[in-house]
Design a protein around this motif. Structure first.
Motif, PDB file in Angstrom:
ATOM      1  N   ILE A  21      -0.395   3.828   8.262  1.00  0.00           N
ATOM      2  CA  ILE A  21      -0.861   3.609   6.886  1.00  0.00           C
ATOM      3  C   ILE A  21      -1.956   2.545   6.890  1.00  0.00           C
ATOM      4  N   LYS A  22      -1.686   1.450   7.589  1.00  0.00           N
ATOM      5  CA  LYS A  22      -2.647   0.328   7.633  1.00  0.00           C
ATOM      6  C   LYS A  22      -4.006   0.802   8.172  1.00  0.00           C
ATOM      7  N   ASN A  23      -3.980   1.546   9.272  1.00  0.00           N
ATOM      8  CA  ASN A  23      -5.237   2.022   9.876  1.00  0.00           C
ATOM      9  C   ASN A  23      -6.002   2.934   8.930  1.00  0.00           C
ATOM     10  N   ARG A  24      -5.295   3.793   8.255  1.00  0.00           N
ATOM     11  CA  ARG A  24      -5.951   4.752   7.355  1.00  0.00           C
ATOM     12  C   ARG A  24      -6.515   4.046   6.122  1.00  0.00           C
ATOM     13  N   VAL A  25      -5.734   3.102   5.588  1.00  0.00           N
ATOM     14  CA  VAL A  25      -6.190   2.363   4.395  1.00  0.00           C
ATOM     15  C   VAL A  25      -7.434   1.538   4.747  1.00  0.00           C
ATOM     16  N   GLU A  26      -7.435   0.948   5.931  1.00  0.00           N
ATOM     17  CA  GLU A  26      -8.615   0.183   6.359  1.00  0.00           C
ATOM     18  C   GLU A  26      -9.836   1.079   6.525  1.00  0.00           C
ATOM     19  N   ALA A  27      -9.619   2.287   7.025  1.00  0.00           N
ATOM     20  CA  ALA A  27     -10.740   3.229   7.206  1.00  0.00           C
ATOM     21  C   ALA A  27     -11.312   3.660   5.847  1.00  0.00           C
ATOM     22  N   ILE A  28     -10.437   3.870   4.880  1.00  0.00           N
ATOM     23  CA  ILE A  28     -10.915   4.227   3.534  1.00  0.00           C
ATOM     24  C   ILE A  28     -11.708   3.069   2.942  1.00  0.00           C
ATOM     25  N   ALA A  29     -11.201   1.848   3.127  1.00  0.00           N
ATOM     26  CA  ALA A  29     -11.910   0.662   2.619  1.00  0.00           C
ATOM     27  C   ALA A  29     -13.302   0.555   3.237  1.00  0.00           C
ATOM     28  N   GLU A  30     -13.394   0.838   4.527  1.00  0.00           N
ATOM     29  CA  GLU A  30     -14.696   0.797   5.210  1.00  0.00           C
ATOM     30  C   GLU A  30     -15.682   1.768   4.575  1.00  0.00           C
ATOM     31  N   SER A  31     -15.209   2.989   4.314  1.00  0.00           N
ATOM     32  CA  SER A  31     -16.073   4.003   3.684  1.00  0.00           C
ATOM     33  C   SER A  31     -16.499   3.550   2.295  1.00  0.00           C
ATOM     34  N   LEU A  32     -15.568   2.976   1.544  1.00  0.00           N
ATOM     35  CA  LEU A  32     -15.893   2.501   0.187  1.00  0.00           C
ATOM     36  C   LEU A  32     -16.878   1.337   0.259  1.00  0.00           C
ATOM     37  N   ASN A  33     -16.727   0.474   1.261  1.00  0.00           N
ATOM     38  CA  ASN A  33     -17.655  -0.649   1.421  1.00  0.00           C
ATOM     39  C   ASN A  33     -19.077  -0.148   1.630  1.00  0.00           C
ATOM     40  N   THR A  34     -19.208   0.941   2.377  1.00  0.00           N
ATOM     41  CA  THR A  34     -20.530   1.520   2.611  1.00  0.00           C
ATOM     42  C   THR A  34     -21.039   2.181   1.328  1.00  0.00           C
ATOM     43  N   PHE A  51       0.805   0.349  -6.365  1.00  0.00           N
ATOM     44  CA  PHE A  51       0.653  -1.104  -6.218  1.00  0.00           C
ATOM     45  C   PHE A  51       0.440  -1.571  -4.784  1.00  0.00           C
ATOM     46  N   MET A  52       1.108  -0.924  -3.824  1.00  0.00           N
ATOM     47  CA  MET A  52       0.925  -1.357  -2.420  1.00  0.00           C
ATOM     48  C   MET A  52      -0.415  -0.881  -1.879  1.00  0.00           C
ATOM     49  N   PHE A  53      -0.756   0.360  -2.203  1.00  0.00           N
ATOM     50  CA  PHE A  53      -2.038   0.939  -1.775  1.00  0.00           C
ATOM     51  C   PHE A  53      -3.180   0.081  -2.316  1.00  0.00           C
ATOM     52  N   MET A  54      -3.110  -0.264  -3.595  1.00  0.00           N
ATOM     53  CA  MET A  54      -4.152  -1.107  -4.195  1.00  0.00           C
ATOM     54  C   MET A  54      -4.254  -2.442  -3.458  1.00  0.00           C
ATOM     55  N   ALA A  55      -3.114  -3.105  -3.263  1.00  0.00           N
ATOM     56  CA  ALA A  55      -3.125  -4.440  -2.643  1.00  0.00           C
ATOM     57  C   ALA A  55      -3.703  -4.382  -1.233  1.00  0.00           C
ATOM     58  N   ASP A  56      -3.308  -3.382  -0.459  1.00  0.00           N
ATOM     59  CA  ASP A  56      -3.771  -3.298   0.928  1.00  0.00           C
ATOM     60  C   ASP A  56      -5.221  -2.837   1.016  1.00  0.00           C
ATOM     61  N   LEU A  57      -5.620  -1.965   0.089  1.00  0.00           N
ATOM     62  CA  LEU A  57      -7.003  -1.477   0.117  1.00  0.00           C
ATOM     63  C   LEU A  57      -7.986  -2.572  -0.280  1.00  0.00           C
ATOM     64  N   VAL A  58      -7.740  -3.213  -1.415  1.00  0.00           N
ATOM     65  CA  VAL A  58      -8.765  -4.139  -1.934  1.00  0.00           C
ATOM     66  C   VAL A  58      -8.900  -5.405  -1.098  1.00  0.00           C
ATOM     67  N   ARG A  59      -7.879  -5.729  -0.311  1.00  0.00           N
ATOM     68  CA  ARG A  59      -8.051  -6.912   0.550  1.00  0.00           C
ATOM     69  C   ARG A  59      -9.026  -6.627   1.675  1.00  0.00           C
ATOM     70  N   ASN A  60      -9.383  -5.347   1.847  1.00  0.00           N
ATOM     71  CA  ASN A  60     -10.388  -4.962   2.848  1.00  0.00           C
ATOM     72  C   ASN A  60     -11.729  -4.589   2.220  1.00  0.00           C
ATOM     73  N   ILE A  61     -11.844  -4.771   0.913  1.00  0.00           N
ATOM     74  CA  ILE A  61     -13.109  -4.466   0.229  1.00  0.00           C
ATOM     75  C   ILE A  61     -14.000  -5.719   0.251  1.00  0.00           C
ATOM     76  N   THR A  62     -15.238  -5.518   0.696  1.00  0.00           N
ATOM     77  CA  THR A  62     -16.130  -6.666   0.892  1.00  0.00           C
ATOM     78  C   THR A  62     -17.159  -6.829  -0.220  1.00  0.00           C
ATOM     79  N   THR A  63     -17.288  -5.815  -1.085  1.00  0.00           N
ATOM     80  CA  THR A  63     -18.230  -5.943  -2.198  1.00  0.00           C
ATOM     81  C   THR A  63     -17.450  -6.476  -3.417  1.00  0.00           C
ATOM     82  N   PRO A  64     -18.089  -7.333  -4.252  1.00  0.00           N
ATOM     83  CA  PRO A  64     -17.351  -7.860  -5.404  1.00  0.00           C
ATOM     84  C   PRO A  64     -16.850  -6.715  -6.294  1.00  0.00           C
ATOM     85  N   CYS A  65     -15.588  -6.769  -6.643  1.00  0.00           N
ATOM     86  CA  CYS A  65     -15.009  -5.661  -7.401  1.00  0.00           C
ATOM     87  C   CYS A  65     -14.043  -6.174  -8.457  1.00  0.00           C
TER      88      CYS A  65
END
Ligand code: XMP
Ligand code: MG
Length: 181
Positions: A21-34, A51-65
């Motif tokens: 789950i962690k690896n996949r969520v991080e990969a989605i965050a990377e795509s969204l960052n681009t 709630f968990m998906f949101m918390a884990d995804l957005v902590r890997n988002i690098t653009t202000p959101c």
């Protein structure tokens, strides 16, 4: 991590462990960052399951959101959708002109996403992108082109964990577990 668990009266087997789950969520965050670099997207999570998906995804988002939530319910505690959607918490922010990223724990029939997308589109966002952590292709009743990111495609069997519940239990599990039939 346990491979077999019992929640209320039912047995579940581990389907996707925390590491996957962690690896996949991080990969989605990377795509969204681009995709959203230089923009200020608004994440809208569908409670309670996201709630968990949101918390884990957005902590890997690098653009202000921005982060907000809405709540709709279709299951009302059981194993089957009732088709009857209840809007329990409306979206409190103005999304006109915003790049909206809708986060859903799971798309099963697609009924919930269709309902939410129709509603959000009427509010004139600049763009609407849907991320579903889980998708059951065999159960989908609609073609929903807004669904751009899917964590995992799974069989048409009931699952719990990582935000998803059976009779409100199991949301705290850090893996995703499938009902043993
Ligand atoms: P639809 O059919 O509208 O379903 O796409 C989406 C909503 O129903 C819930 N849902 C599930 N919840 N295990 C759950 O714990 C499941 O296997 C499951 N399938 C659907 C979920 O709340 C989702 O928002
Ligand atoms: Mg539920």
């Amino acid at each position: 991590m346990e491979n077999k668990i019992k929640i209320a009266d039912l047995e579940f087997n581990l389907l996707i462990d925390a590491e996957h789950i962690k690896n996949r969520v991080e990969a989605i965050a990377e795509s969204l960052n681009t995709e959203f670099a230089g923009k200020n997207p608004l994440f809208v999570g569908v409670l309670n399951g996201c709630f968990m998906f949101m918390a884990d995804l957005v902590r890997n988002i690098t653009t202000p959101c921005e982060i907000s939530f809405t709540k709709v319910a279709s299951y009302h505690g059981g194993l089957q959708t009732t088709w009857q959607l209840r809007n329990d918490l409306g979206l409190a922010v103005d999304i006109e002109g915003r790049d909206v990223i809708l986060l859903e724990d799971i798309s099963d029939t697609g009924n919930t996403l269709k309902f939410l997308i129709d509603d959000l589109k009427q509010r004139n966002p600049a763009s609407l992108t849907v991320c579903a952590l889980l998708l059951k292709p065999a159960a989908q009743q609609y073609h929903i082109p807004e669904v751009k990111y899917v964590g995992f495609e799974i069989e048409d069997k009931f699952v719990v964990g990582y935000g998803l519940d059976y009779k409100e239990l199991g949301r705290n599990l850090n893996g995703i577990y499938q009902l043993v039939l």
